[in-house]
Design an enzyme around this catalytic site. Structure first.
Site, mmCIF file in Angstrom:
data_model
loop_
_atom_site.group_PDB
_atom_site.id
_atom_site.type_symbol
_atom_site.label_atom_id
_atom_site.label_comp_id
_atom_site.label_asym_id
_atom_site.label_seq_id
_atom_site.Cartn_x
_atom_site.Cartn_y
_atom_site.Cartn_z
ATOM 1 N N CYS A 1 -4.701 -6.579 3.209
ATOM 2 C CA CYS A 1 -4.117 -6.266 4.513
ATOM 3 C C CYS A 1 -4.038 -4.743 4.660
ATOM 4 O O CYS A 1 -4.285 -4.004 3.703
ATOM 5 C CB CYS A 1 -2.728 -6.897 4.619
ATOM 6 S SG CYS A 1 -1.476 -6.051 3.618
ATOM 7 N N HIS B 1 2.715 -8.306 -2.176
ATOM 8 C CA HIS B 1 1.361 -8.850 -2.092
ATOM 9 C C HIS B 1 0.669 -8.658 -3.438
ATOM 10 O O HIS B 1 1.031 -7.759 -4.213
ATOM 11 C CB HIS B 1 0.562 -8.135 -1.007
ATOM 12 C CG HIS B 1 1.067 -8.387 0.375
ATOM 13 N ND1 HIS B 1 0.309 -8.117 1.493
ATOM 14 C CD2 HIS B 1 2.241 -8.881 0.827
ATOM 15 C CE1 HIS B 1 1.001 -8.434 2.577
ATOM 16 N NE2 HIS B 1 2.177 -8.898 2.197
ATOM 17 N N CYS C 1 -1.819 -3.054 1.958
ATOM 18 C CA CYS C 1 -2.430 -3.046 0.624
ATOM 19 C C CYS C 1 -3.648 -2.136 0.576
ATOM 20 O O CYS C 1 -3.869 -1.434 -0.413
ATOM 21 C CB CYS C 1 -2.812 -4.463 0.224
ATOM 22 S SG CYS C 1 -1.377 -5.531 -0.037
ATOM 23 N N GLU D 1 -2.172 -7.368 -4.342
ATOM 24 C CA GLU D 1 -2.738 -6.039 -4.581
ATOM 25 C C GLU D 1 -1.647 -5.021 -4.897
ATOM 26 O O GLU D 1 -1.822 -4.156 -5.760
ATOM 27 C CB GLU D 1 -3.548 -5.567 -3.362
ATOM 28 C CG GLU D 1 -4.722 -6.445 -3.017
ATOM 29 C CD GLU D 1 -4.391 -7.548 -2.018
ATOM 30 O OE1 GLU D 1 -5.325 -8.149 -1.477
ATOM 31 O OE2 GLU D 1 -3.189 -7.813 -1.767
#
Length: 171
Positions: A96, A66, A99, A68
């Site tokens: 999420c 992801h 993250c 992040e």
């Protein structure tokens, strides 16, 4: 723009609109490369961009890639530290749970969010928000929400619509 001050720490006086614009450009790049449109960056108090990241889940075949996570990995390697407490993380979509936990573990100083999961109609994570994770873990950090949020929402919804047109799911 809404600011939630969850701790005594404050968010540095940075140009949130400008840095979210950089994150939006990264998100566009991510989508062109075949990934989810998400861009993240870490900025130091002087305004220097320390690290940038995009979602790379599909191109790297890595469910943890992801935006992040990628930006935290880059910054910790570059700075040779696990403590990112002086930095502000900008991201086009609310992190999420995975993250968000990484953001807390890296001790990121503050978080600026474009779109929220609720705003894009995401239901697969229930009533999750960064604030619910903070409450669950009794941890927190300063958060600013609503920065260029409609642009962030529109980009994600357009990506979901493009996937649907190709017969693919929303994720």
């Amino acid at each position: 723009m809404k600011q939630n001050q969850a701790t005594p720490r404050s968010i540095p006086a940075l140009d949130h609109d400008h840095y979210m614009g950089v994150a939006l450009e990264l998100a566009r790049q991510s989508a062109v490369e075949g990934n989810r449109p998400l861009g993240s960056l870490l900025v130091d108090p002087s305004g220097a961009i320390v690290a940038q990241g995009t979602n790379r889940v599909y191109t790297d075949f890595d469910p943890t890639a992801h935006g992040e996570m990628m930006v935290i990995r880059e910054a910790t390697r570059k700075l040779a530290t696990l403590d990112l407490s002086g930095l502000t993380l900008y991201t086009t979509l609310e992190p999420c749970p995975m993250c968000c936990w990484a953001i807390l573990e890296a001790n990121v100083g503050s978080l600026v969010i474009g779109a929220r999961h609720a705003a894009i109609g995401r239901t697969d994570i229930g009533t999750y928000s960064v604030e619910t994770l903070f409450a669950l873990t009794r941890r927190s950090l300063p958060v600013v929400t609503g920065v260029r949020s409609q642009e962030c929402v529109d980009m994600r919804l357009a990506w979901v619509a493009q996937r649907a047109a190709r017969g693919l799911g929303p994720r």
